[in-house]
Design an enzyme around this catalytic site. Sequence first.
Site, mmCIF file in Angstrom:
data_model
loop_
_atom_site.group_PDB
_atom_site.id
_atom_site.type_symbol
_atom_site.label_atom_id
_atom_site.label_comp_id
_atom_site.label_asym_id
_atom_site.label_seq_id
_atom_site.Cartn_x
_atom_site.Cartn_y
_atom_site.Cartn_z
ATOM 1 N N SER A 292 -8.261 -54.678 -20.128
ATOM 2 C CA SER A 292 -8.977 -53.401 -20.134
ATOM 3 C C SER A 292 -8.022 -52.217 -20.139
ATOM 4 O O SER A 292 -6.853 -52.329 -19.781
ATOM 5 C CB SER A 292 -9.883 -53.295 -18.905
HETATM 6 N N1 SAH Z 1 -10.306 -58.164 -16.027
HETATM 7 C C1 SAH Z 1 -9.538 -58.536 -17.208
HETATM 8 C C2 SAH Z 1 -10.195 -58.155 -18.515
HETATM 9 C C3 SAH Z 1 -11.477 -58.837 -18.708
HETATM 10 S S1 SAH Z 1 -11.926 -59.171 -20.388
HETATM 11 C C4 SAH Z 1 -8.121 -58.000 -17.130
HETATM 12 O O1 SAH Z 1 -7.779 -57.318 -16.165
HETATM 13 O O2 SAH Z 1 -7.335 -58.299 -18.034
HETATM 14 C C5 SAH Z 1 -13.386 -60.101 -20.018
HETATM 15 C C6 SAH Z 1 -13.136 -61.511 -19.563
HETATM 16 O O3 SAH Z 1 -14.378 -62.043 -19.151
HETATM 17 C C7 SAH Z 1 -12.609 -62.434 -20.659
HETATM 18 O O4 SAH Z 1 -11.395 -62.997 -20.280
HETATM 19 C C8 SAH Z 1 -13.706 -63.487 -20.795
HETATM 20 O O5 SAH Z 1 -13.202 -64.788 -21.045
HETATM 21 C C9 SAH Z 1 -14.381 -63.418 -19.447
HETATM 22 N N2 SAH Z 1 -15.748 -63.925 -19.398
HETATM 23 C C10 SAH Z 1 -16.766 -63.702 -20.258
HETATM 24 N N3 SAH Z 1 -17.875 -64.343 -19.853
HETATM 25 C C11 SAH Z 1 -17.558 -64.982 -18.683
HETATM 26 C C12 SAH Z 1 -18.280 -65.814 -17.777
HETATM 27 N N4 SAH Z 1 -19.553 -66.128 -17.950
HETATM 28 N N5 SAH Z 1 -17.609 -66.289 -16.692
HETATM 29 C C13 SAH Z 1 -16.314 -65.987 -16.483
HETATM 30 N N6 SAH Z 1 -15.589 -65.209 -17.307
HETATM 31 C C14 SAH Z 1 -16.200 -64.714 -18.392
#
Ligand code: SAH
Length: 212
Positions: free
Chosen positions: A60
């Site tokens: 992000s």
């Molecule tokens: N917080 C992260 C960025 C998140 S991007 C950072 O600091 O880099 C969103 C993430 O959510 C992705 O890695 C994706 O794989 C995850 N994601 C999406 N759906 C999900 C679910 N149902 N359970 C766990 N993770 C999930």
Amino acid sequence: MDDAEIKMQFLFQLRQKGVTDARVLTAMERVDRGAFVRGHFADRAYEDMPLPISCGQTISQPSVVGLMTQALDVQPRDTVLEIGTGSGYQAAVLSQLARRVYTIDRHRGLTRAAEVLFTRLGLTNIVVLTGDGSFGLPEQGPFDRILVTAAAEDPPGPLLRQLKVGGVMVVPVGQSDAVQMLIRVTRSETGFDYQELLPVRFVPLVEGVAED
Ligand code: SAH
């Protein structure tokens, strides 16, 4: 620009975008975003933009990390649950402010890499798990704070149930591809209060565990 100037510029951008909480700024000063961005994007780690990471996901935008962390109002004794480990950067920032952080992602490739990184950086209060975060972690809950870093159509019911009374959850809500609204949910004795914070854009919360 030398390293010190780059770091100062990074913090300046955060303040300019509304990240004013001193504890959050200190946490973000301590955690080197450069460690969470690999390959040819590494030299853009201190710019205020989201960047691609492996498994087709993104780290992000720093100002969004700051604003979400600020909205979560983490206290030193808190146990925090983060859904969507991604690069691990947000979890690392939370680890500076909370007693313990649980972070979960559906991509094993991402959770493995994050775990290695946390060990290398000496961040010992983060527990990384692979799974579908929509269900939360009932065994480890309830939580003081929950941060969802992928967009849901509605705040997932299991996560609401795993929030302590007095607890706070921050979650982007809206249709997957459109602009979503970041909302703050506060649990009281009698129910849940919802507050709209700002428009954001996140990858969607996807069901089930990924293949990679
Ligand atoms: N917080 C992260 C960025 C998140 S991007 C950072 O600091 O880099 C969103 C993430 O959510 C992705 O890695 C994706 O794989 C995850 N994601 C999406 N759906 C999900 C679910 N149902 N359970 C766990 N993770 C999930």
